[in-house]
Scaffold this motif. Structure first.
Motif, short mmCIF file in Angstrom:
data_model
loop_
_atom_site.label_atom_id
_atom_site.label_comp_id
_atom_site.label_asym_id
_atom_site.label_seq_id
_atom_site.Cartn_x
_atom_site.Cartn_y
_atom_site.Cartn_z
N ILE A 146 1.89 6.32 -7.22
CA ILE A 146 0.84 7.11 -7.85
C ILE A 146 1.09 8.60 -7.69
CG2 ILE A 146 -1.63 7.67 -7.76
CD1 ILE A 146 -2.16 4.78 -7.04
N PHE A 147 1.47 9.02 -6.48
CA PHE A 147 1.57 10.46 -6.19
C PHE A 147 3.00 10.97 -6.14
CE2 PHE A 147 -2.49 9.07 -4.39
CZ PHE A 147 -3.34 9.94 -5.05
N VAL A 205 0.83 -1.20 0.00
CA VAL A 205 0.00 0.00 0.00
C VAL A 205 0.87 1.26 0.00
CG1 VAL A 205 -1.67 1.33 1.35
CG2 VAL A 205 -1.97 -1.12 1.09
N GLU A 206 1.94 1.26 0.81
CA GLU A 206 2.84 2.41 0.84
C GLU A 206 3.53 2.60 -0.50
OE1 GLU A 206 5.05 5.66 2.37
OE2 GLU A 206 3.23 4.64 3.06
N GLY A 207 3.97 1.49 -1.11
CA GLY A 207 4.60 1.58 -2.43
C GLY A 207 3.63 2.06 -3.49
N VAL A 262 11.74 20.50 0.53
CA VAL A 262 10.91 21.52 -0.10
C VAL A 262 9.45 21.11 0.04
CG1 VAL A 262 10.39 22.75 -2.24
CG2 VAL A 262 12.73 22.06 -1.73
N ASN A 263 8.61 21.99 0.62
CA ASN A 263 7.23 21.59 0.83
C ASN A 263 6.50 21.42 -0.49
OD1 ASN A 263 5.69 24.14 0.15
ND2 ASN A 263 6.95 24.94 1.82
N ARG A 264 5.43 20.66 -0.45
CA ARG A 264 4.77 20.24 -1.68
C ARG A 264 4.18 21.41 -2.45
NH1 ARG A 264 -0.45 16.59 -2.48
NH2 ARG A 264 0.00 15.79 -4.56
N ASN A 295 -3.66 13.91 5.72
CA ASN A 295 -3.75 14.62 4.44
C ASN A 295 -3.41 13.69 3.28
OD1 ASN A 295 -4.38 17.02 3.06
ND2 ASN A 295 -2.22 17.46 2.72
N ILE A 296 -4.05 12.53 3.27
CA ILE A 296 -3.80 11.52 2.25
C ILE A 296 -4.33 12.01 0.90
CG2 ILE A 296 -4.42 9.19 1.50
CD1 ILE A 296 -2.36 9.28 3.72
N ALA A 297 -3.51 11.85 -0.12
CA ALA A 297 -3.91 12.32 -1.45
C ALA A 297 -4.94 11.41 -2.10
CB ALA A 297 -2.67 12.42 -2.35
N PHE A 298 -5.07 10.17 -1.63
CA PHE A 298 -6.14 9.29 -2.13
C PHE A 298 -7.50 9.90 -1.83
CE2 PHE A 298 -3.21 5.46 -1.85
CZ PHE A 298 -3.21 5.23 -3.22
#
Length: 319
Positions: free
Chosen positions: A25-26, A18-20, A36-38, A83-86
């Protein structure tokens, strides 16, 4: 007798998967270790600032609405804190994918019956996503708490040299790494497009659920309504936050031995039972047929669970 080890290996394997999958993906930009912040990384790629704001706000707010289904509500809570991007639908797809992978692995590696394989697959599919989200949320919140005193002191220095509070927030957004850099960058961008900074801070404090951040939001809100020297107030707040953080670290160090002892005492009976079953599978054959064997095993299991809770209560000191 090797079934428990197979289950444990499959669980660890799908957790790493799942981590991979998330990083594949992101990309590396979702890693908290990035210097450097996103937000700055997206802006440096030439993306429109308004599109970056909308993208990050969508990721930030998509998990804010709690699901009415009891089992999915904790997932949404941890996903919002991490703050998951999914998207929520994406998390459900990941859960379904993990369930299918676990079922295939159990079918190939174990001899369990079909109902057992289905039940274990469903439990592992949910449990893997739950553990992954909880770990991501804990790491992000811990890093946020560690960065917060530096961010507040940076705001204080900016205020003392004459910058307005909105510019001070922007300084934090430009100088601090994730997670606090992107979060304060969103506040600065929202202020640029007309949203009140105090409102943005309050929303951030509620979503992240950090007590010190709530203090910051309250201090800024009171100062905006009644006036006063905000730099002095925030300077005192930064000292309090840093003192609490140092005290928390000291408590963690003092209770480290007790915590490891508790985990050892809780895990040793289970590990010993597994080793006995692997080395001498017939060790309990003489007592399995007795009337007291099953009740005694249930009592021992309950006592082990109770022991875990009591050990955690003894070392979980609030600061």
């Amino acid at each position: 007798m090797t079934e428990p080890l197979i289950y444990a290996a499959i669980f660890v394997g799908v957790l790493l998967m799942v981590e991979g999958l998330y990083l594949a993906i992101f990309g590396k930009s979702v890693r908290l270790a990035s210097k450097v912040n996103r937000r700055l990384e997206l802006l440096e790629k030439g993306e429109d600032p308004e599109e970056v704001l909308n993208k990050l706000r969508k990721e930030r707010e998509q998990h804010a609405e709690r699901s009415g289904f009891p089992l999915l509500a904790p997932l949404g809570d941890y996903a919002a804190k991490a703050n998951i991007a999914f998207s929520p639908a994406g998390l459900l797809m990941v859960m379904l994918f993990v369930t299918v992978v676990v079922f295939i692995a159990l079918s190939l590696l174990s001899s369990a019956a079909l109902p057992v394989r289905v039940g274990v697959s469903v439990v592992m599919g949910y449990g893997t996503v739950y553990v992954w989200l909880r770990n991501k949320a804990k790491k992000r919140i811990a890093l946020f708490e560690e960065q917060l005193p530096d961010a507040v002191e940076l705001i204080v220095r900016a205020l003392r040299v004459g910058h307005p509070f909105s510019s001070a927030i922007n300084v934090v957004a430009s100088e601090m790494p994730d997670p606090i850099g992107t979060e304060f960058g969103l506040i600065a961008d929202e202020a640029t497009y007309g949203m009140d900074i105090t409102e943005s801070l309050e929303k951030l404090a509620l979503r992240v659920d950090i007590q010190d951040l709530k203090f910051l939001a309250v201090a800024v809100s009171i100062q905006s309504k009644s006036g006063g020297n905000l730099a002095e107030v925030l300077d005192g707040l930064a000292k309090v936050i840093r003192s609490r953080f140092k005290l928390f670290r000291r408590v963690r160090a003092i209770t480290a031995e007790a915590r490891w002892s508790g985990w050892f005492l809780s895990a040793f009976p289970v590990v010993a039972l597994i080793m006995v079953q692997l080395i001498r599978p017939d060790y309990y054959d003489d007592v399995k047929q007795t009337a007291l064997f099953t009740p005694a095993a249930i009592v021992v299991g309950i006592m082990l669970v109770v022991n875990i809770f009591f050990m955690r209560m003894m070392v979980n000191i609030k600061v």
